[in-house]
Design a protein around this motif. Structure first.
Motif, mmCIF file in Angstrom:
data_model
loop_
_atom_site.group_PDB
_atom_site.id
_atom_site.type_symbol
_atom_site.label_atom_id
_atom_site.label_comp_id
_atom_site.label_asym_id
_atom_site.label_seq_id
_atom_site.Cartn_x
_atom_site.Cartn_y
_atom_site.Cartn_z
ATOM 1 N N SER A 129 0.827 -1.214 0.000
ATOM 2 C CA SER A 129 0.000 0.000 0.000
ATOM 3 C C SER A 129 0.858 1.259 0.000
ATOM 4 O O SER A 129 0.527 2.252 -0.660
ATOM 5 C CB SER A 129 -0.921 0.003 1.223
ATOM 6 O OG SER A 129 -1.793 -1.108 1.189
ATOM 7 N N ILE A 130 1.968 1.219 0.741
ATOM 8 C CA ILE A 130 2.876 2.366 0.771
ATOM 9 C C ILE A 130 3.470 2.598 -0.616
ATOM 10 O O ILE A 130 3.578 3.737 -1.096
ATOM 11 C CB ILE A 130 4.007 2.136 1.798
ATOM 12 C CG1 ILE A 130 3.436 1.981 3.212
ATOM 13 C CG2 ILE A 130 5.025 3.264 1.742
ATOM 14 C CD1 ILE A 130 2.712 3.174 3.746
ATOM 15 N N ARG A 131 3.849 1.511 -1.268
ATOM 16 C CA ARG A 131 4.411 1.628 -2.621
ATOM 17 C C ARG A 131 3.368 2.169 -3.604
ATOM 18 O O ARG A 131 3.671 2.994 -4.468
ATOM 19 C CB ARG A 131 4.915 0.260 -3.099
ATOM 20 C CG ARG A 131 6.074 -0.278 -2.295
ATOM 21 C CD ARG A 131 7.355 0.519 -2.524
ATOM 22 N NE ARG A 131 8.327 0.220 -1.488
ATOM 23 C CZ ARG A 131 8.472 0.930 -0.376
ATOM 24 N NH1 ARG A 131 7.717 1.995 -0.171
ATOM 25 N NH2 ARG A 131 9.375 0.606 0.517
ATOM 26 N N ASN A 132 2.136 1.696 -3.461
ATOM 27 C CA ASN A 132 1.065 2.165 -4.350
ATOM 28 C C ASN A 132 0.782 3.643 -4.159
ATOM 29 O O ASN A 132 0.268 4.308 -5.063
ATOM 30 C CB ASN A 132 -0.211 1.359 -4.115
ATOM 31 C CG ASN A 132 -0.084 -0.082 -4.590
ATOM 32 O OD1 ASN A 132 0.778 -0.405 -5.417
ATOM 33 N ND2 ASN A 132 -0.926 -0.964 -4.074
ATOM 34 N N ALA A 133 1.109 4.154 -2.967
ATOM 35 C CA ALA A 133 0.911 5.581 -2.699
ATOM 36 C C ALA A 133 2.019 6.423 -3.319
ATOM 37 O O ALA A 133 1.979 7.653 -3.251
ATOM 38 C CB ALA A 133 0.856 5.828 -1.190
#
Length: 719
Positions: free
Chosen positions: A218-222
């Motif tokens: 999720s952090i990477r997708n952000a």
């Protein structure tokens, strides 16, 4: 502007803070309910609060230089018994194997009432590699068929020879089976405790793997490229990869985040940190500017998990008043939210009409607790927060500040029942809560030989002002409320990692060159606030460009960093030492100093049985941020060149070594080299001091000045 983001996942709320990377200035905060019931679990809340703070503070993904979160997931899994079945693979042969099989038969490891871990066991003969490989495959398959979800691989003396354990773990990983090696969770001897620690780790490994992967994705997708870090139970942070191997290190990380945050703002030497929530107070100890560590216990059993010594008391801002025969007899442990009642102090005075004293049992089997029922049908709990507001301990603008008028109206029926004024009733209840916290603080003072004369209480958490000011009054100690106390935990998470780099062009670098650059990187990381013991250094040599690069990464040292960046003057440092010693600054002498530290002394006399004892020389080592790093009642301070360090140390040792029939007792010694504080205390003889000192000072500039502090090794030497 680069930003550091810290997220703290609590039982009720998930909080986030953003601070500037250069000045650590608090930019903004965000809060949402913790997403326990979401399909993604608490990871959903982490992402939601991250998006919220980035939007509200106008933070772009590329602005984020550091992001970390603390979590109660591992702790909650153990408390709730939400663990997976573990299989133990014990490696051994012969007589030693028989003993190992017995030591690794854990039986049932209790977690909480009615919840436990009962691992399955299989033995693997490791006499020869081919036999071990064959038996290993069969044992793993058997444990899987019996229901094991994750594996523990354990062997006697694997801390010295980890090859067998690691080989079996690699096999399990290839089979996509989560596995833990005993040598990976601890390098200490003691097969039984090491295996128990590994079992606890393996029991939460699958779920923590899922959560870590989901959060990282999720952090990477952000669009955030900074690596995700996770809070450890010792106050530092670790990578997601480390969490995948050792999720046990996140147990009890919630209180660790609070202490880390408080000490980044509050300059403590010897102190008690109290983080006060709505239900409980987490109490921890700071000594010589460092938090105290102990082995954590699970279900009453010792593990090799190093965590902060945090002791929890059931007193918080929402703690209710327990009644017997219409009188207050105890505060807590039940709180208003457990009883489903609102706080009286946060009501509008107009709502408190015709209040009548009632009792409630929040949970079946509980004793009666006080609340009021009003004529308009509204009900309010009588709380610790209400009592503290009535008695004037909560300052204006504080997070816990409420309506004193509403609280007085709510408490009047209890006061009438007890035949006291409202103020007297509230004060009595505060005294009752202070008795509980006071007992824990007394034990910490005893356990860590703290000096009550120099002790200070520091309060953090939203309920700090409802507990700490009155408690310090009862204990006759000074106190401070931490800045930004309500969000002290996520601040601790945000500031938990230090990273620095030294890069030099060196043709054909020698071992001396590499060690020197490595040491320089360590010094830069330590100067920036990293704990020396936690610093890892990666050295890279590029022969094409003739460059040597050393990257030092470490957990933040659990002590304050001056966020304004300005170093304090010698006069300011003298005043801090004077306040600590309760002396006039004119009596404080500077004995030695460098760019990072000042060593000061003061002649003192102390009474014993109404008679003054002989004069002593109290010594203090204070850094230029204003943190007293070392304080001792009586000692010597010396300064000299590094090239002659052995002669200087020998001079001090000759003066303070105690000779007796039992042999010689060498003094405690600390050497300050630049920003480094080398602790040589606890050595058993001069040879050990000189051997360790030689290693520590091997790359120190011979012409640099060293500061040396020395005290006799006696039980009461600490100030």
């Amino acid at each position: 502007m680069k930003v550091r983001i810290g997220i703290d996942v609590g039982g009720t709320f998930t909080d986030a803070v953003a601070v500037r990377s250069d000045t650590y200035e608090l930019i903004g905060t965000a809060k949402i309910p913790t997403t326990h019931d979401a399909e993604e679990g608490v990871a959903a809340g982490i992402v939601a609060v991250l998006n919220k703070i980035m939007k509200e503070c106008d933070i772009r993904p590329e602005d984020v230089s550091f992001i970390a979160h603390g979590t109660t997931q591992a702790t909650n899994a153990l408390l709730e018994g939400d663990v997976d079945q573990v299989g133990i693979l014990t490696l051994g042969h012969g007589v030693e194997g028989i003993k190992a099989r017995a030591d690794t038969n854990m039986g049932s490891i209790p977690l909480t009432a009615g919840k436990s871990i009962t691992p399955l066991n299989e033995f693997v003969n490791n006499a020869k590699d081919d036999i071990m490989k064959s038996e290993m495959e069969g044992a793993v398959e058997k444990l899987r068929k019996e229901g094991a979800v994750s594996m523990v691989v354990t062997e006697s003396f694997s801390v010295d020879h980890p090859e067998n354990e690691n080989m079996v773990v690699e096999y399990c990983v290839k089979k996509e089976i989560p596995a833990t090696a005993g040598n990976d969770v601890s390098k200490l001897y003691g097969l039984k405790v090491r295996t128990r620690t590994a079992v606890v780790n393996a029991s939460i490994l699958p779920k923590m793997l899922d959560a870590a992967n989901m959060t990282e994705e999720s952090i990477r997708n952000a669009g955030i490229e900074a690596p995700l870090m996770i809070m450890r139970c010792d106050g530092g942070v670790m990578t997601v990869d480390e969490v995948r191997k050792r999720p046990i290190l996140t147990i009890l990380s919630g209180p660790a985040a609070g202490v880390a945050g408080a000490l980044m703002y509050e300059k403590l030497t010897d102190g008690i940190f109290l983080e006060v929530g709505g239900t409980s107070t987490d109490i921890s100890c700071v000594k010589d500017g460092n938090v105290m560590i102990r082995y954590a216990e699970v279900g009453g059993h010792k593990t090799y998990l190093n965590s902060l010594d945090v002791r929890t008391v059931g007193i918080g801002g929402g703690s209710m008043i327990r009644l017997e025969n219409g009188a207050a007899v105890e505060v807590g442990p039940r709180s208003a939210h457990i009883a489903g009642l609102a706080y009286e102090v946060y009501a509008d005075p107009s709502e408190i009409v015709g209040a009548e004293l009632k009792t409630i049992r929040p949970v079946e089997g509980d004793p009666p607790y006080a609340y009021i029922a009003c004529q308009n049908g509204k009900k309010f709990a009588l709380t610790q927060s209400g009592a503290a507001n009535i008695c004037g301990y909560v300052p204006e603008g504080d997070y816990a500040k409420g309506s004193v008028e509403a609280a007085r109206l709510a408490w009047q029926p209890l006061a009438d029942s007890m035949g006291l004024t409202v103020e007297e009733t509230a004060k009595k209840c505060l005294d009752l809560s202070a008795q509980k916290n006071g007992k824990v603080i007394e034990s910490m003072i005893h356990d860590y030989s703290l000096d009550p004369d120099t002790l200070i209480f520091v309060g953090g958490g939203g309920g700090a002002s409802t507990v700490v000011p009155h408690l310090s009054e009862v204990c006759h100690s000074r106190f401070r409320l931490a800045k930004n106390a309500p969000v002290i935990s996520p601040i601790g998470v945000a500031l938990a990692l230090v990273r620095d780099m030294v890069e030099r062009t060196v043709s054909n670098p020698t071992e001396k060159d590499i060690l020197s650059i490595r040491q320089e990187a360590i010094e830069k990381a330590v100067a920036a606030g990293a704990n020396r013991d936690s610093v890892d250094v990666k050295v890279e040599i590029d022969t094409k460009t003739n460059r040597v690069r050393a990257v030092a990464v470490g957990a933040t040292e659990l002590r304050v960093k001056d966020l304004g960046g300005r170093k304090k003057t010698e006069e300011e440092l003298r005043q801090i030492v004077a306040d600590n010693l309760k002396k006039d600054p004119v009596h404080i002498r500077t004995e030695a100093k460098n760019d990072f530290f000042c060593a000061m002394s003061c002649e003192v006399q102390k009474k014993k049985f109404l008679v003054f004892r002989k004069k002593e020389c109290a010594i203090r080592l204070i850094d230029t941020d204003g943190v007293i790093r070392l304080q001792r009642r009586n000692g010597l301070i010396h300064q000299g060149k590094a090239r002659n360090w052995k002669a200087h140390v020998n001079h001090l040792l000759e003066q303070l070594t105690v000779y007796s029939d039992g042999g010689e007792e060498v003094p405690n010694l600390w050497i300050i080299a630049g920003s480094r504080m080398i602790d040589l205390s606890g050595m058993q003889n001069k040879e050990q001091i000189f051997s360790l000192g030689q290693t520590e000072l091997s790359v120190t500039d011979p012409d640099s000045d060293l500061i040396m502090l020395c005290t006799r090794t006696t039980e009461n030497e600490r100030s």
